[in-house]
Motif scaffolding. Sequence first.
Motif, PDB file in Angstrom:
ATOM      1  N   UNK A  34      -6.900   2.615  35.417  1.00  0.00           N
ATOM      2  CA  UNK A  34      -5.694   3.299  35.888  1.00  0.00           C
ATOM      3  C   UNK A  34      -4.954   3.885  34.692  1.00  0.00           C
ATOM      4  N   UNK A  35      -4.738   5.203  34.700  1.00  0.00           N
ATOM      5  CA  UNK A  35      -4.030   5.820  33.570  1.00  0.00           C
ATOM      6  C   UNK A  35      -2.591   5.326  33.439  1.00  0.00           C
ATOM      7  N   UNK A  36      -1.826   5.139  34.535  1.00  0.00           N
ATOM      8  CA  UNK A  36      -0.473   4.589  34.350  1.00  0.00           C
ATOM      9  C   UNK A  36      -0.495   3.208  33.690  1.00  0.00           C
ATOM     10  N   UNK A  37      -1.469   2.377  34.053  1.00  0.00           N
ATOM     11  CA  UNK A  37      -1.571   1.049  33.433  1.00  0.00           C
ATOM     12  C   UNK A  37      -1.823   1.166  31.931  1.00  0.00           C
ATOM     13  N   UNK A  38      -2.749   2.048  31.562  1.00  0.00           N
ATOM     14  CA  UNK A  38      -3.067   2.239  30.142  1.00  0.00           C
ATOM     15  C   UNK A  38      -1.823   2.692  29.378  1.00  0.00           C
ATOM     16  N   UNK A  39      -1.143   3.692  29.928  1.00  0.00           N
ATOM     17  CA  UNK A  39       0.003   4.263  29.227  1.00  0.00           C
ATOM     18  C   UNK A  39       1.169   3.282  29.140  1.00  0.00           C
ATOM     19  N   UNK A  40       1.480   2.606  30.255  1.00  0.00           N
ATOM     20  CA  UNK A  40       2.628   1.685  30.240  1.00  0.00           C
ATOM     21  C   UNK A  40       2.381   0.503  29.312  1.00  0.00           C
ATOM     22  N   UNK A  41       1.168  -0.052  29.355  1.00  0.00           N
ATOM     23  CA  UNK A  41       0.872  -1.218  28.506  1.00  0.00           C
ATOM     24  C   UNK A  41       0.960  -0.846  27.030  1.00  0.00           C
ATOM     25  N   UNK A  42       0.400   0.283  26.667  1.00  0.00           N
ATOM     26  CA  UNK A  42       0.363   0.638  25.255  1.00  0.00           C
ATOM     27  C   UNK A  42       1.690   1.170  24.730  1.00  0.00           C
ATOM     28  N   UNK A  43       2.530   1.690  25.609  1.00  0.00           N
ATOM     29  CA  UNK A  43       3.856   2.139  25.150  1.00  0.00           C
ATOM     30  C   UNK A  43       4.750   0.963  24.768  1.00  0.00           C
ATOM     31  N   UNK A  44       4.351  -0.237  25.128  1.00  0.00           N
ATOM     32  CA  UNK A  44       5.093  -1.427  24.708  1.00  0.00           C
ATOM     33  C   UNK A  44       4.735  -1.832  23.281  1.00  0.00           C
ATOM     34  N   UNK A  45       3.739  -1.174  22.689  1.00  0.00           N
ATOM     35  CA  UNK A  45       3.309  -1.514  21.338  1.00  0.00           C
ATOM     36  C   UNK A  45       4.147  -0.767  20.301  1.00  0.00           C
ATOM     37  N   UNK A  46       4.162  -1.296  19.095  1.00  0.00           N
ATOM     38  CA  UNK A  46       4.938  -0.689  18.016  1.00  0.00           C
ATOM     39  C   UNK A  46       4.294   0.610  17.536  1.00  0.00           C
ATOM     40  N   UNK A  47       2.967   0.613  17.435  1.00  0.00           N
ATOM     41  CA  UNK A  47       2.243   1.771  16.922  1.00  0.00           C
ATOM     42  C   UNK A  47       1.187   2.215  17.925  1.00  0.00           C
ATOM     43  N   UNK A  48       1.005   3.513  18.039  1.00  0.00           N
ATOM     44  CA  UNK A  48       0.008   4.068  18.955  1.00  0.00           C
ATOM     45  C   UNK A  48      -0.996   4.930  18.201  1.00  0.00           C
ATOM     46  N   UNK A  49      -2.147   5.068  18.794  1.00  0.00           N
ATOM     47  CA  UNK A  49      -3.106   6.084  18.351  1.00  0.00           C
ATOM     48  C   UNK A  49      -3.879   6.557  19.563  1.00  0.00           C
ATOM     49  N   UNK A  50      -4.366   7.775  19.497  1.00  0.00           N
ATOM     50  CA  UNK A  50      -5.140   8.300  20.620  1.00  0.00           C
ATOM     51  C   UNK A  50      -6.279   9.168  20.095  1.00  0.00           C
ATOM     52  N   UNK A  51      -7.274   9.335  20.959  1.00  0.00           N
ATOM     53  CA  UNK A  51      -8.416  10.152  20.581  1.00  0.00           C
ATOM     54  C   UNK A  51      -9.146  10.622  21.827  1.00  0.00           C
ATOM     55  N   UNK A  52     -10.188  11.386  21.603  1.00  0.00           N
ATOM     56  CA  UNK A  52     -10.991  11.975  22.666  1.00  0.00           C
ATOM     57  C   UNK A  52     -12.441  11.973  22.187  1.00  0.00           C
ATOM     58  N   UNK A  53     -13.343  11.493  23.027  1.00  0.00           N
ATOM     59  CA  UNK A  53     -14.766  11.513  22.679  1.00  0.00           C
ATOM     60  C   UNK A  53     -15.284  12.932  22.903  1.00  0.00           C
ATOM     61  N   UNK A  54     -15.817  13.528  21.867  1.00  0.00           N
ATOM     62  CA  UNK A  54     -16.221  14.926  21.930  1.00  0.00           C
ATOM     63  C   UNK A  54     -17.397  15.142  22.883  1.00  0.00           C
TER      64      UNK A  54
ATOM     65  N   UNK B   2     -10.904   9.868  27.168  1.00  0.00           N
ATOM     66  CA  UNK B   2      -9.617   9.809  26.474  1.00  0.00           C
ATOM     67  C   UNK B   2      -9.200   8.370  26.232  1.00  0.00           C
ATOM     68  N   UNK B   3      -8.685   8.097  25.038  1.00  0.00           N
ATOM     69  CA  UNK B   3      -8.216   6.747  24.740  1.00  0.00           C
ATOM     70  C   UNK B   3      -6.819   6.791  24.132  1.00  0.00           C
ATOM     71  N   UNK B   4      -5.989   5.852  24.585  1.00  0.00           N
ATOM     72  CA  UNK B   4      -4.659   5.634  24.029  1.00  0.00           C
ATOM     73  C   UNK B   4      -4.533   4.139  23.814  1.00  0.00           C
ATOM     74  N   UNK B   5      -4.294   3.738  22.567  1.00  0.00           N
ATOM     75  CA  UNK B   5      -4.271   2.315  22.239  1.00  0.00           C
ATOM     76  C   UNK B   5      -3.045   2.002  21.398  1.00  0.00           C
ATOM     77  N   UNK B   6      -2.513   0.803  21.589  1.00  0.00           N
ATOM     78  CA  UNK B   6      -1.336   0.381  20.841  1.00  0.00           C
ATOM     79  C   UNK B   6      -1.579  -0.903  20.079  1.00  0.00           C
ATOM     80  N   UNK B   7      -0.950  -1.015  18.912  1.00  0.00           N
ATOM     81  CA  UNK B   7      -1.040  -2.222  18.090  1.00  0.00           C
ATOM     82  C   UNK B   7       0.342  -2.524  17.508  1.00  0.00           C
ATOM     83  N   UNK B   8       0.472  -3.707  16.947  1.00  0.00           N
ATOM     84  CA  UNK B   8       1.733  -4.094  16.310  1.00  0.00           C
ATOM     85  C   UNK B   8       1.733  -3.822  14.812  1.00  0.00           C
ATOM     86  N   UNK B   9       0.550  -3.649  14.217  1.00  0.00           N
ATOM     87  CA  UNK B   9       0.487  -3.407  12.780  1.00  0.00           C
ATOM     88  C   UNK B   9      -0.406  -2.220  12.478  1.00  0.00           C
ATOM     89  N   UNK B  10      -0.110  -1.561  11.355  1.00  0.00           N
ATOM     90  CA  UNK B  10      -0.937  -0.435  10.922  1.00  0.00           C
ATOM     91  C   UNK B  10      -2.338  -0.896  10.554  1.00  0.00           C
TER      92      UNK B  10
END
Length: 203
Positions: free
Chosen positions: A64-84, A163-171
């Motif tokens: 679920x895209x809303x689940x992915x986005x809401x969960x990761x927006x709670x993280x301090x740092x985000x990154x995203x990418x796309x598999x070519x 498409x991937x959107x992931x969140x972490x607490x540290x760099x």
Amino acid sequence: FIMKLADLPDSVQHSVRDGQFKHFHPWRSVYKADSVSTPVRLVVDPSMTGLNGILAKGQNLLLSTPDILMRNRMSKLLWSSDISKLYNRLNLHPDHFQYSLFLYNPSLDPNQDPEVFVLTRAWYGVISSGNQAAVALKRLSSMYGDRYPEAVQVLDQSTYVDDMVDGTETAELREKRIEQVTKMLEHGSLPLKYIIRSSHPLP
């Protein structure tokens, strides 16, 4: 991605021509002017021929895209990418070529007779392609998960199709995940198109 039927090995040509059933895709080009990487895309429409109605779509493996986005927006740092070109890197088995034919002439001149071409890869618009891509990623996770556990976390919890959107607490953890995802996908010849990091300039 596409090949002229006459250029394929003789055994494959005979298999297609002797098949009891042949399916030709209706196709058209779709324009997306704001796309940096793919402003024009060739799409097929097997719903017009009824093929999408009889293909086995399989179990819905998409997150679920809303689940992915809401969960990761709670993280301090985000990154995203796309598999070519994820779909186009999935090779169809030659036994399936007879269902993936289309009429085409490279000149695009309507006065020139078209020739028979074959889509040799998974394609946009075919109802089974999404889950085929998801299965490919899950197989990579199961094959290389012990070596790249942080990549499994991203592919299993933070990826929707390509498409991937992931969140972490540290760099440090963010960079570790990026590195492991990149290396795991390389085993499947699946490069990342770009990497965007929050608080960093856009690539």
